[in-house]
Scaffold this active site. Structure first.
Site, PDB file in Angstrom:
ATOM      1  N   ARG A 220      13.841  72.887  24.421  1.00 54.68           N
ATOM      2  CA  ARG A 220      12.797  73.044  23.413  1.00 54.68           C
ATOM      3  C   ARG A 220      11.494  72.502  23.975  1.00 54.68           C
ATOM      4  O   ARG A 220      11.447  71.464  24.654  1.00 54.68           O
ATOM      5  CB  ARG A 220      13.161  72.297  22.124  1.00 54.68           C
ATOM      6  N   GLU A 249       3.965  77.952  20.738  1.00 56.90           N
ATOM      7  CA  GLU A 249       4.200  79.306  21.244  1.00 56.90           C
ATOM      8  C   GLU A 249       3.724  80.329  20.221  1.00 56.90           C
ATOM      9  O   GLU A 249       3.837  80.097  19.013  1.00 56.90           O
ATOM     10  CB  GLU A 249       5.684  79.517  21.529  1.00 56.90           C
ATOM     11  N   HIS A 268       9.682  82.228  26.718  1.00 55.96           N
ATOM     12  CA  HIS A 268      10.855  81.914  25.893  1.00 55.96           C
ATOM     13  C   HIS A 268      11.867  83.057  25.985  1.00 55.96           C
ATOM     14  O   HIS A 268      12.346  83.584  24.981  1.00 55.96           O
ATOM     15  CB  HIS A 268      10.437  81.698  24.429  1.00 55.96           C
TER      16      HIS A 268
END
Length: 305
Positions: A220, A249, A268
């Site tokens: 994370r 993000e 991601h």
């Protein structure tokens, strides 16, 4: 625990993140239609990435997250006390392990350097670096961290997992170390969930102690203090960084993260969830619940993972 009788009469709702292909798979697994939108009265099961305000009530009996990380769900307010929360892992560990190994091998084969040489039409030989016999430290020894360790270990890399309490190494790991125990490593892999304990876990002290290792974050984004990482990259305490996740993000084009030295940022994407992952893990949880058992993919909402 949800009683099989309550589960049998619960309606099935799916959020907008659930594709029609996945919805059809969920309908086959439950033998009932998948509904969209806001639920009415009665118990229901919800499959999605986020929990709208409307379903956050006593009628929600089970939420199955389409993601492996559930911190965003738990940050949205108190979790309904009687609602079960499960998550999707699927083959994510395998995908993320392949991602980590790919970047490690690319580094050992000087892929970034050869890419730069090609752009300059420059012929220069660079010796390769063998991975076998080197050490990788993995922070996070759950399903994903263990999958990463197993893939690296298969290539001859010594794998050390980080755990707060002493125990036998889980599958994939050669040894365990305490969070601040010095370990000379070529690579440091972050595969941590985001909790109150792991927020900002990688700060100046931990980066300084890496001794020039390459840092890869597939956990994370908020477990990393980007300012501390930048300082460590500039000082050489961290040799390179590969960041698949960021605290915020998506990163805008002008975000300072794009200017971190010797760093590659991917969007991601190391373990993108597939439709099959959602259906397979939901079905496995459903099977356990119908048998009166707690699914292994249940999230402890107090701990956050």
């Amino acid at each position: 625990m949800i009683s099989p009788a309550l589960l049998g009469r619960a309606r099935l709702l799916a959020g907008p993140e659930v594709s029609e292909t996945a919805a059809r798979g969920l309908a086959r697994a439950t033998a009932r239609p998948v509904e969209r939108g806001t639920p009415g009265d009665g118990p229901y099961v919800y499959v999605g990435a986020s929990l709208p305000d409307a379903p956050r009530g006593a009628d929600l009996v089970w939420f199955h997250s389409v993601n492996a990380g559930t911190d965003a769900l738990l940050d949205g307010g108190p979790w309904p006390r009687t609602a079960l929360l499960t998550r999707t892992v699927g083959r994510m560990g395998e995908r993320i392990a392949q991602y980590v190994l790919g970047w490690i091998l690319a580094e050992c084969q000087s892929v970034p350097e050869y890419t730069a040489l090609h752009a300059r039409a420059e012929w220069r030989r660079i010796p390769g670096e063998l991975v076998a016999g080197q050490t990788a430290v993995v922070h996070g020894i759950g399903r994903i961290g263990s999958a990463v360790a197993a893939r690296l270990r298969a290539c001859g890399i010594r794998t050390v997992g980080v755990a707060r309490t002493p125990r036998e190494p889980p599958p994939g790991f050669d040894a365990l170390a305490a969070p601040d125990e010095p370990v000379a490593a070529r690579w440091v892999v972050a595969a941590l969930p985001l909790t109150a304990e792991t927020a900002g876990y990688f700060g100046a002290d931990r980066f300084t102690a890496m001794g020039g290792a390459t840092f890869l974050n597939v956990g994370r984004g908020a477990t990393v203090e980007l300012g501390a990482l930048e300082g460590a990259l500039r000082s050489g305490a961290v040799g390179r960084a590969v960041l698949d996740v960021l605290p915020d993000e998506p990163a805008a084009p002008g975000d300072p993260c794009w200017r971190l030295p010797r760093t590659v940022i991917t969007s991601h994407s190391s373990g993108i969830t597939a439709d099959d992952d959602i259906v397979t893990d939901f079905t496995a949880c459903l099977r356990e619940l119908r048998a009166g058992r707690v699914p292994p993919l249940t999230v402890d909402t107090a701990r956050g993972y």
